[in-house]
Write a protein that holds these residues in place. Structure first.
Motif, PDB file in Angstrom:
ATOM      1  N   TYR A 202       1.288  -1.009   0.001  1.00  0.00           N
ATOM      2  CA  TYR A 202      -0.063  -0.067  -0.373  1.00  0.00           C
ATOM      3  C   TYR A 202       0.812   1.738   0.013  1.00  0.00           C
ATOM      4  N   GLN A 203       1.910   1.389   1.217  1.00  0.00           N
ATOM      5  CA  GLN A 203       2.886   2.118   0.818  1.00  0.00           C
ATOM      6  C   GLN A 203       3.989   2.200  -0.680  1.00  0.00           C
ATOM      7  N   TYR A 204       4.153   0.984  -0.388  1.00  0.00           N
ATOM      8  CA  TYR A 204       4.415   2.130  -2.224  1.00  0.00           C
ATOM      9  C   TYR A 204       3.608   2.542  -3.495  1.00  0.00           C
ATOM     10  N   VAL A 205       2.383   1.333  -3.711  1.00  0.00           N
ATOM     11  CA  VAL A 205       1.554   1.958  -4.683  1.00  0.00           C
ATOM     12  C   VAL A 205       1.196   3.578  -3.947  1.00  0.00           C
ATOM     13  N   LEU A 206       1.379   4.049  -2.673  1.00  0.00           N
ATOM     14  CA  LEU A 206       0.574   5.362  -2.942  1.00  0.00           C
ATOM     15  C   LEU A 206       2.329   6.536  -3.275  1.00  0.00           C
ATOM     16  N   SER A 207       3.556   5.894  -3.149  1.00  0.00           N
ATOM     17  CA  SER A 207       4.464   6.574  -3.488  1.00  0.00           C
ATOM     18  C   SER A 207       4.385   6.520  -4.854  1.00  0.00           C
ATOM     19  N   LYS A 208       4.059   6.049  -5.363  1.00  0.00           N
ATOM     20  CA  LYS A 208       4.099   5.909  -6.776  1.00  0.00           C
ATOM     21  C   LYS A 208       2.474   5.726  -7.831  1.00  0.00           C
ATOM     22  N   PRO A 225      -9.045  -3.472   1.107  1.00  0.00           N
ATOM     23  CA  PRO A 225      -9.978  -2.313   1.509  1.00  0.00           C
ATOM     24  C   PRO A 225     -10.179  -1.569   1.283  1.00  0.00           C
ATOM     25  N   LYS A 226     -11.696  -1.518   1.088  1.00  0.00           N
ATOM     26  CA  LYS A 226     -12.110  -0.066   0.270  1.00  0.00           C
ATOM     27  C   LYS A 226     -10.843   1.177   0.240  1.00  0.00           C
ATOM     28  N   PRO A 227     -11.380   1.803   1.555  1.00  0.00           N
ATOM     29  CA  PRO A 227     -10.671   2.791   2.425  1.00  0.00           C
ATOM     30  C   PRO A 227      -9.398   2.709   1.441  1.00  0.00           C
ATOM     31  N   MET A 228      -8.907   1.851   1.503  1.00  0.00           N
ATOM     32  CA  MET A 228      -7.175   2.325   0.873  1.00  0.00           C
ATOM     33  C   MET A 228      -6.999   2.048  -0.691  1.00  0.00           C
ATOM     34  N   LYS A 229      -7.986   1.331  -1.099  1.00  0.00           N
ATOM     35  CA  LYS A 229      -8.218   1.301  -2.791  1.00  0.00           C
ATOM     36  C   LYS A 229      -8.790   3.032  -3.284  1.00  0.00           C
ATOM     37  N   GLN A 230      -9.797   3.298  -2.507  1.00  0.00           N
ATOM     38  CA  GLN A 230     -10.117   5.168  -3.223  1.00  0.00           C
ATOM     39  C   GLN A 230      -8.919   5.468  -2.439  1.00  0.00           C
ATOM     40  N   GLU A 231      -8.098   6.129  -1.455  1.00  0.00           N
ATOM     41  CA  GLU A 231      -7.000   6.420  -1.579  1.00  0.00           C
ATOM     42  C   GLU A 231      -5.627   6.134  -2.434  1.00  0.00           C
TER      43      GLU A 231
END
Length: 239
Positions: A202-208, A225-231
């Motif tokens: 998740y942190q990797y995806v956020l950074s990219k 989870p849905k909240p992580m997907k949305q972010e």
């Protein structure tokens, strides 16, 4: 034992039908060649034929696999994959160049790529992990299937939590690849790593997320989870 190849091909012909042939082609953008045999039936033919060759040497079995690969027929490539994987306990480090050759010369679609790499190459890497460095070279190949192979070979090891740092390094190398099937491949690899390291993926995806192609990103976050997907799907607003 060349007659076993003839027997396999006759069995495939006997079990082929045009409806299966045509429906199979819908899953591919590139040209593929089918007999038109259902996957379950191909598996049965493969297992039955293997009984008559299982006592052969590894080299003899690999030679038979190569004969199947050379044909370019989808069902034959699946049987080659099955036979090669069936003798995985006999793999040695010297087998890697042959596996690499098969990917370079004979893999021409995502199904053959995934079937071979998920099982045979993935198992080989768990046995001989130093060879993961070769996968990093594959990310730079001109051959789209070799680049996809660099990611999908790690699907099963990733689910076990293996090679985490290498997986992120390979994802970095493939990050901006313009081929959608390569994007799906490394996105799938990241999704598999979520089994053990969801937060780190998740942190990797956020950074990219501002540069990662949407296709790869969606694959990577599919089971979050849905909240992580949305972010993760948010793009930075341009000023």
């Amino acid at each position: 034992m060349s007659n076993i190849i003839e027997q396999v091909r006759q069995e495939l012909i006997n079990n082929s039908d045009e409806t299966t042939n045509e429906s199979g082609k819908r899953f591919f953008k590139e040209e593929v060649r089918f007999y038109g045999v259902k996957t379950m039936t191909v598996s049965k033919i493969s297992k039955e034929a293997f009984k008559s060759i299982k006592k052969l040497s590894k080299k003899e079995i690999f030679d038979l696999c190569e004969q199947l690969w050379v044909s370019g027929m989808m069902e034959e490539s699946f049987i080659a994959c099955n036979w090669a994987y069936a003798i995985n306990k006999q793999y040695t480090e010297d087998d890697f160049p042959l596996f690499e050759k098969w990917i370079n010369e004979y893999v021409t679609n995502w199904a053959a790529c995934d079937t071979f790499c998920n099982h045979t190459v993935g198992t080989f890497l768990e046995m001989y992990p130093l060879h993961i460095e070769k996968l990093k070279d594959w990310t730079k190949s001109q051959n789209r299937w070799v680049r996809r192979a660099s990611a999908v070979s790690l699907i099963i090891p990733a689910k076990k939590g293996l090679f985490k740092d290498d997986i992120f390094e390979i994802a970095d190398s493939l990050l901006l690849d313009t081929d959608d099937l390569v994007q799906k491949g490394y996105g799938w690899m990241l999704k598999s790593l979520c089994t053990k390291y969801e937060d780190e993926v998740y942190q990797y995806v956020l950074s990219k997320r501002d540069t990662m192609p949407r296709t790869a990103l969606r694959y990577a976050i599919e089971k979050m989870p849905k909240p992580m997907k949305q972010e993760a799907m948010k793009r930075e607003k341009k000023k």
